[in-house]
Design a protein around this motif. Structure first.
Motif, PDB file in Angstrom:
ATOM      1  N   ALA A 296     -30.382 -34.846 -31.256  1.00 44.07           N
ATOM      2  CA  ALA A 296     -29.908 -34.453 -32.432  1.00 44.07           C
ATOM      3  C   ALA A 296     -28.505 -34.124 -32.441  1.00 44.07           C
ATOM      4  CB  ALA A 296     -30.505 -32.961 -32.464  1.00 44.07           C
ATOM      5  N   ALA A 297     -27.780 -33.643 -31.397  1.00 48.81           N
ATOM      6  CA  ALA A 297     -26.364 -33.446 -31.412  1.00 48.81           C
ATOM      7  C   ALA A 297     -25.641 -34.729 -31.323  1.00 48.81           C
ATOM      8  CB  ALA A 297     -26.026 -32.881 -29.984  1.00 48.81           C
ATOM      9  N   THR A 298     -26.102 -36.041 -30.795  1.00 49.57           N
ATOM     10  CA  THR A 298     -25.539 -37.185 -30.972  1.00 49.57           C
ATOM     11  C   THR A 298     -25.478 -37.653 -32.466  1.00 49.57           C
ATOM     12  OG1 THR A 298     -26.061 -37.717 -28.767  1.00 49.57           O
ATOM     13  CG2 THR A 298     -25.518 -39.590 -30.091  1.00 49.57           C
ATOM     14  N   ALA A 299     -26.664 -37.770 -33.168  1.00 51.21           N
ATOM     15  CA  ALA A 299     -26.905 -37.885 -34.456  1.00 51.21           C
ATOM     16  C   ALA A 299     -25.949 -36.995 -35.241  1.00 51.21           C
ATOM     17  CB  ALA A 299     -28.305 -37.873 -34.881  1.00 51.21           C
ATOM     18  N   ASP A 300     -25.891 -35.768 -35.050  1.00 49.31           N
ATOM     19  CA  ASP A 300     -25.072 -34.889 -35.893  1.00 49.31           C
ATOM     20  C   ASP A 300     -23.510 -35.505 -35.659  1.00 49.31           C
ATOM     21  OD1 ASP A 300     -26.811 -33.151 -37.108  1.00 49.31           O
ATOM     22  OD2 ASP A 300     -26.758 -31.913 -35.234  1.00 49.31           O
ATOM     23  N   ALA A 301     -23.137 -35.664 -34.505  1.00 49.00           N
ATOM     24  CA  ALA A 301     -21.656 -36.261 -34.192  1.00 49.00           C
ATOM     25  C   ALA A 301     -21.437 -37.541 -35.087  1.00 49.00           C
ATOM     26  CB  ALA A 301     -21.348 -36.482 -32.750  1.00 49.00           C
ATOM     27  N   GLN A 302     -22.357 -38.496 -34.993  1.00 48.95           N
ATOM     28  CA  GLN A 302     -22.297 -39.726 -35.741  1.00 48.95           C
ATOM     29  C   GLN A 302     -22.305 -39.491 -37.246  1.00 48.95           C
ATOM     30  OE1 GLN A 302     -25.655 -41.576 -34.136  1.00 48.95           O
ATOM     31  NE2 GLN A 302     -24.630 -42.456 -32.507  1.00 48.95           N
ATOM     32  N   ARG A 303     -23.226 -38.405 -37.750  1.00 45.05           N
ATOM     33  CA  ARG A 303     -23.141 -37.934 -39.145  1.00 45.05           C
ATOM     34  C   ARG A 303     -21.518 -37.419 -39.517  1.00 45.05           C
ATOM     35  NH1 ARG A 303     -23.420 -33.085 -41.341  1.00 45.05           N
ATOM     36  NH2 ARG A 303     -24.054 -32.929 -43.546  1.00 45.05           N
ATOM     37  N   SER A 304     -20.902 -36.616 -38.690  1.00 45.12           N
ATOM     38  CA  SER A 304     -19.807 -36.147 -38.933  1.00 45.12           C
ATOM     39  C   SER A 304     -18.895 -37.321 -38.843  1.00 45.12           C
ATOM     40  CB  SER A 304     -19.467 -35.089 -37.770  1.00 45.12           C
ATOM     41  OG  SER A 304     -20.099 -34.015 -37.846  1.00 45.12           O
ATOM     42  N   GLU A 305     -19.006 -38.140 -37.996  1.00 43.32           N
ATOM     43  CA  GLU A 305     -18.070 -39.573 -38.098  1.00 43.32           C
ATOM     44  C   GLU A 305     -18.208 -39.911 -39.579  1.00 43.32           C
ATOM     45  OE1 GLU A 305     -16.645 -43.395 -35.485  1.00 43.32           O
ATOM     46  OE2 GLU A 305     -18.296 -41.841 -34.887  1.00 43.32           O
TER      47      GLU A 305
ATOM     48  N   GLY B 225     -38.906 -33.203 -22.401  1.00 45.20           N
ATOM     49  CA  GLY B 225     -37.798 -34.176 -23.512  1.00 45.20           C
ATOM     50  C   GLY B 225     -37.282 -32.760 -24.364  1.00 45.20           C
ATOM     51  N   ARG B 226     -37.187 -31.708 -24.084  1.00 40.83           N
ATOM     52  CA  ARG B 226     -36.526 -30.560 -24.892  1.00 40.83           C
ATOM     53  C   ARG B 226     -35.087 -30.915 -24.927  1.00 40.83           C
ATOM     54  NH1 ARG B 226     -33.624 -26.360 -25.209  1.00 40.83           N
ATOM     55  NH2 ARG B 226     -33.253 -26.399 -23.113  1.00 40.83           N
ATOM     56  N   VAL B 227     -34.379 -31.332 -23.436  1.00 39.98           N
ATOM     57  CA  VAL B 227     -33.051 -31.278 -23.488  1.00 39.98           C
ATOM     58  C   VAL B 227     -32.529 -32.777 -24.101  1.00 39.98           C
ATOM     59  CG1 VAL B 227     -31.219 -31.698 -21.672  1.00 39.98           C
ATOM     60  CG2 VAL B 227     -32.890 -29.912 -21.337  1.00 39.98           C
ATOM     61  N   ALA B 228     -33.585 -33.904 -23.637  1.00 38.67           N
ATOM     62  CA  ALA B 228     -32.838 -35.155 -24.308  1.00 38.67           C
ATOM     63  C   ALA B 228     -33.124 -35.089 -25.728  1.00 38.67           C
ATOM     64  CB  ALA B 228     -34.286 -36.117 -24.001  1.00 38.67           C
ATOM     65  N   SER B 229     -34.061 -34.421 -26.242  1.00 39.66           N
ATOM     66  CA  SER B 229     -34.150 -34.186 -28.042  1.00 39.66           C
ATOM     67  C   SER B 229     -32.925 -33.581 -28.515  1.00 39.66           C
ATOM     68  CB  SER B 229     -35.385 -33.285 -28.288  1.00 39.66           C
ATOM     69  OG  SER B 229     -36.569 -34.253 -28.059  1.00 39.66           O
ATOM     70  N   ASN B 230     -32.757 -32.161 -27.766  1.00 35.16           N
ATOM     71  CA  ASN B 230     -31.421 -31.708 -28.061  1.00 35.16           C
ATOM     72  C   ASN B 230     -30.027 -32.549 -28.018  1.00 35.16           C
ATOM     73  OD1 ASN B 230     -31.628 -29.058 -29.096  1.00 35.16           O
ATOM     74  ND2 ASN B 230     -31.986 -28.228 -27.006  1.00 35.16           N
ATOM     75  N   VAL B 231     -30.086 -33.497 -27.215  1.00 39.52           N
ATOM     76  CA  VAL B 231     -28.810 -34.289 -26.966  1.00 39.52           C
ATOM     77  C   VAL B 231     -28.997 -35.441 -28.008  1.00 39.52           C
ATOM     78  CG1 VAL B 231     -28.031 -36.147 -25.585  1.00 39.52           C
ATOM     79  CG2 VAL B 231     -28.662 -33.838 -24.567  1.00 39.52           C
TER      80      VAL B 231
ATOM     81  N   LYS C 203     -21.174 -32.830 -26.472  1.00 36.38           N
ATOM     82  CA  LYS C 203     -20.742 -32.659 -24.893  1.00 36.38           C
ATOM     83  C   LYS C 203     -21.544 -31.475 -24.311  1.00 36.38           C
ATOM     84  CE  LYS C 203     -16.212 -34.694 -25.072  1.00 36.38           C
ATOM     85  NZ  LYS C 203     -14.692 -34.507 -24.858  1.00 36.38           N
ATOM     86  N   ASP C 204     -21.557 -30.644 -25.089  1.00 36.40           N
ATOM     87  CA  ASP C 204     -22.402 -29.183 -24.879  1.00 36.40           C
ATOM     88  C   ASP C 204     -23.905 -29.476 -24.702  1.00 36.40           C
ATOM     89  OD1 ASP C 204     -22.318 -26.024 -24.687  1.00 36.40           O
ATOM     90  OD2 ASP C 204     -23.715 -26.534 -26.243  1.00 36.40           O
ATOM     91  N   ALA C 205     -24.335 -30.175 -25.575  1.00 36.84           N
ATOM     92  CA  ALA C 205     -25.933 -30.484 -25.252  1.00 36.84           C
ATOM     93  C   ALA C 205     -26.093 -31.479 -23.852  1.00 36.84           C
ATOM     94  CB  ALA C 205     -26.387 -31.147 -26.660  1.00 36.84           C
ATOM     95  N   ARG C 206     -25.286 -32.301 -23.766  1.00 35.37           N
ATOM     96  CA  ARG C 206     -25.389 -33.286 -22.502  1.00 35.37           C
ATOM     97  C   ARG C 206     -25.244 -32.489 -21.448  1.00 35.37           C
ATOM     98  NH1 ARG C 206     -25.550 -38.731 -23.495  1.00 35.37           N
ATOM     99  NH2 ARG C 206     -24.967 -39.330 -25.517  1.00 35.37           N
ATOM    100  N   SER C 207     -24.540 -31.186 -21.307  1.00 35.60           N
ATOM    101  CA  SER C 207     -24.476 -30.347 -20.015  1.00 35.60           C
ATOM    102  C   SER C 207     -25.674 -30.067 -19.732  1.00 35.60           C
ATOM    103  CB  SER C 207     -23.609 -29.146 -20.457  1.00 35.60           C
ATOM    104  OG  SER C 207     -24.186 -28.356 -21.322  1.00 35.60           O
ATOM    105  N   GLY C 208     -26.798 -29.853 -20.544  1.00 37.10           N
ATOM    106  CA  GLY C 208     -28.212 -29.644 -20.234  1.00 37.10           C
ATOM    107  C   GLY C 208     -28.810 -30.436 -19.022  1.00 37.10           C
ATOM    108  N   TYR C 209     -28.343 -31.916 -19.193  1.00 40.80           N
ATOM    109  CA  TYR C 209     -28.789 -32.770 -17.993  1.00 40.80           C
ATOM    110  C   TYR C 209     -28.393 -32.287 -16.714  1.00 40.80           C
ATOM    111  CZ  TYR C 209     -30.204 -36.286 -21.621  1.00 40.80           C
ATOM    112  OH  TYR C 209     -31.014 -36.958 -22.763  1.00 40.80           O
ATOM    113  N   PHE C 210     -27.295 -31.391 -16.578  1.00 42.64           N
ATOM    114  CA  PHE C 210     -27.039 -31.209 -15.051  1.00 42.64           C
ATOM    115  C   PHE C 210     -27.089 -29.662 -14.792  1.00 42.64           C
ATOM    116  CE2 PHE C 210     -24.346 -34.451 -17.319  1.00 42.64           C
ATOM    117  CZ  PHE C 210     -24.257 -35.673 -16.445  1.00 42.64           C
ATOM    118  N   PRO C 211     -27.112 -29.496 -13.457  1.00 44.54           N
ATOM    119  CA  PRO C 211     -27.311 -28.059 -12.973  1.00 44.54           C
ATOM    120  C   PRO C 211     -26.141 -27.358 -13.558  1.00 44.54           C
ATOM    121  CG  PRO C 211     -27.758 -29.689 -11.190  1.00 44.54           C
ATOM    122  CD  PRO C 211     -27.069 -30.439 -12.340  1.00 44.54           C
ATOM    123  N   GLN C 212     -26.125 -26.101 -13.677  1.00 42.28           N
ATOM    124  CA  GLN C 212     -25.300 -25.183 -14.026  1.00 42.28           C
ATOM    125  C   GLN C 212     -24.902 -24.191 -12.768  1.00 42.28           C
ATOM    126  OE1 GLN C 212     -23.732 -25.287 -17.108  1.00 42.28           O
ATOM    127  NE2 GLN C 212     -25.373 -27.116 -17.078  1.00 42.28           N
TER     128      GLN C 212
END
Length: 505
Positions: free
Chosen positions: A177-186, A169-175, A115-124
């Motif tokens: 990576a984080a998504t794959a990490d979450a799937q790995r944790s699952e 694609g820096r933000v997309a790549s971060n997302v 969720k933290d990585a996906r926040s990069g898609y939106f303005p802060q």
């Protein structure tokens, strides 16, 4: 009549065209990504397991992979043993085991990072209010050096907005990576869950095996006591010497000692089972019940399905995906970065005028630094980051392939164990039957005075050894069946959704 300046009329149109072209260019760049395309690396997969044998057990039972029985809950593979006590223990462990709760918490952390990585898609956006007290220098106001400037207070209330345009694609790549990490944790959570289920079943069967052994030695102690009374009576009648009495006492004491040793082992095994259930040993007690022989045929399936079933293989594969995405993050550092910032609010020299319409203000563009940054020279730091990311990916590829190979080995080991243990149990049954027959003959011959008591003791000891070996083999078969199911990835149904339940507690 005043002449019309055509250049002044065309200038806004020209600026609008330039702005539109720039916006279109940024949108095109935002769709670009320098991350390498992820593909799962190939692994050598045999067409069939070497040690796979017939799918039907000795008692005619069969566990079908493609069509699980209606009375077996999906994912609850332990119910194939038809043991209500084991079923209750498995349910209790999944609710209270601390290692499983820790794994669920790690999964919750990984999902939060996604969720933290996906926040990069939106303005802060953030807001603040404050005041500054300052005295400008005469030079900043275009005054003589000895001029006197007055300090003043400036009150501000504004909202700040910042946004990084994902050009390469820096933000997309971060997302990713984080998504794959979450799937790995699952996947790791399900791996911990499967390990817990298997450990509970194995420990349960160990306790039952020790119950069977203790039951065996309890019967032996009774037999030794009867033999001692018989020998003592014959000694009192003068039929035999005291040597036979001493031997009978020795065998009785030996059997009692062995029974106490098994009692100690059972207590230790029961304590270990209590910890798996999330209880202290003082809070848990399992009634004694000897193990009965388990003869089940677990279908091994095709080796290729193992890649989809084992949670540890899934975790290793997701680690590769995350490492691949981080290569894209590292490569994006070579390309320009565009950060848009702005502020909107009010400022006034008087606090009472702060929120007046005339006090409104805005700022577009970077508050600090530049909006568009282009890397030129960094002494090889960015290239080192790319090299490190690629090396990490290669490490994960090797780990993945090693995990697959180890999974194949575990399946083959347990298939071989069950096949050989089946043959060994049949041979052991013959040994038990023969030793029991020999013992009966020895007792008869001793009563007739044809053999010494030493022959009786030796025959009884052989029966005990063979029966003890048979019980041990039954325990090994039960645990090897559990090990095979674990090596195959658990039940053929969907895994229970325990991760969400535990993480919410």
């Amino acid at each position: 009549m005043k002449a019309i300046n055509m250049n002044s009329l065309l200038r806004p149109t020209r600026y609008l065209g330039i702005g539109s072209a720039l916006l279109a260019s940024l949108l095109i760049l935002a769709g670009c990504s320098v991350a390498p395309t992820y593909e799962r690396p190939a692994v050598d997969t045999p067409a069939a397991f070497k040690e796979a044998g017939p799918q039907v057990g000795e008692n005619g039972s069969q566990w079908k992979a493609a069509q699980p029985s209606e009375d077996i809950a999906r994912g609850e593979w332990w119910k194939i043993f038809g043991d209500d006590s084991l079923n209750a223990l498995e349910d209790r462990a999944q609710q209270a085991n601390q290692d499983l709760k820790a794994a669920a918490a790690r999964l919750g952390q990984a999902r939060a990072l996604t969720k933290d990585a996906r926040s990069g898609y939106f303005p802060q956006v953030d807001a603040g209010i404050g005041a500054t007290r300052q005295r400008p220098s005469p030079a900043s106001q275009g005054l003589p050096a000895d001029a006197n400037t007055q300090p003043f207070t400036l009150y501000r209330a504004q909202a700040n907005i910042s946004y990084e345009v994902d050009l390469f694609g820096r933000v997309a790549s971060n997302v990713d990576a984080a998504t794959a990490d979450a799937q790995r944790s699952e996947a790791l959570f399900h791996s911990v869950l499967l390990a817990l289920q298997a450990d509970v079943a194995q420990q349960y069967f160990l306790v039952r095996e020790l119950d069977a052994a203790l039951d065996l030695y309890t019967g032996t102690v009774k037999l030794r006591q009867e033999s001692l009374r018989l020998v003592q009576r014959r000694f009192d009648e003068g039929d035999i010497s005291e040597v036979d009495v001493a031997r009978a006492r020795s065998e009785l004491a030996s059997a009692q000692s062995e029974a106490l040793g098994i009692t100690r082992q059972r207590a230790t095994a029961e304590h270990a089972l209590a910890i798996l259930l999330g209880s202290t040993p003082a809070e848990f007690a399992l009634p004694a019940r000897p193990l009965t022989r388990i003869s089940l045929a677990v279908p091994s399936g095709l080796p290729s399905t193992l890649l989809e079933r084992r949670p540890d293989i899934a975790a290793a594969e997701r680690s590769m995906a995350a490492a691949n995405a981080r290569v894209g993050v590292a490569k994006s550092a070579f390309f320009p970065a565009l950060n848009l910032t702005g502020g909107l609010g009010y400022e006034s020299a008087q606090l009472g005028d702060l929120f007046n319409w005339s006090s409104r203000t805005f700022l577009l563009g970077p508050l600090v630094g530049t909006a568009l940054s282009m890397p030129i020279f960094d002494g090889g730091r960015r290239q080192a980051g790319v090299d490190r990311a690629r090396a990490s990916y290669e490490e994960q590829v090797a780990t993945y392939r090693g995990t697959v190979l180890n999974a194949f080995r575990e399946v083959e080991d347990n298939l071989a164990n069950l096949r050989i243990l089946g043959d060994q149990s049949r041979a052991q049954d013959e040994a038990v039957a023969a030793s029991v027959r020999a013992a009966k003959l020895s007792h008869t011959q001793y009563q007739e005075g044809a053999v010494s008591y030493f022959s009786v003791i030796d025959a009884d000891r052989t029966v005990l050894q063979q029966q003890r070996a048979s019980v041990t083999l039954d325990g090994e078969r039960a645990r090897s069946t559990v090990n095979l199911i674990r090596a195959l990835g658990g039940g053929w149904g969907t895994a229970p959704a325990a991760a969400t339940q535990l993480s919410s507690k």
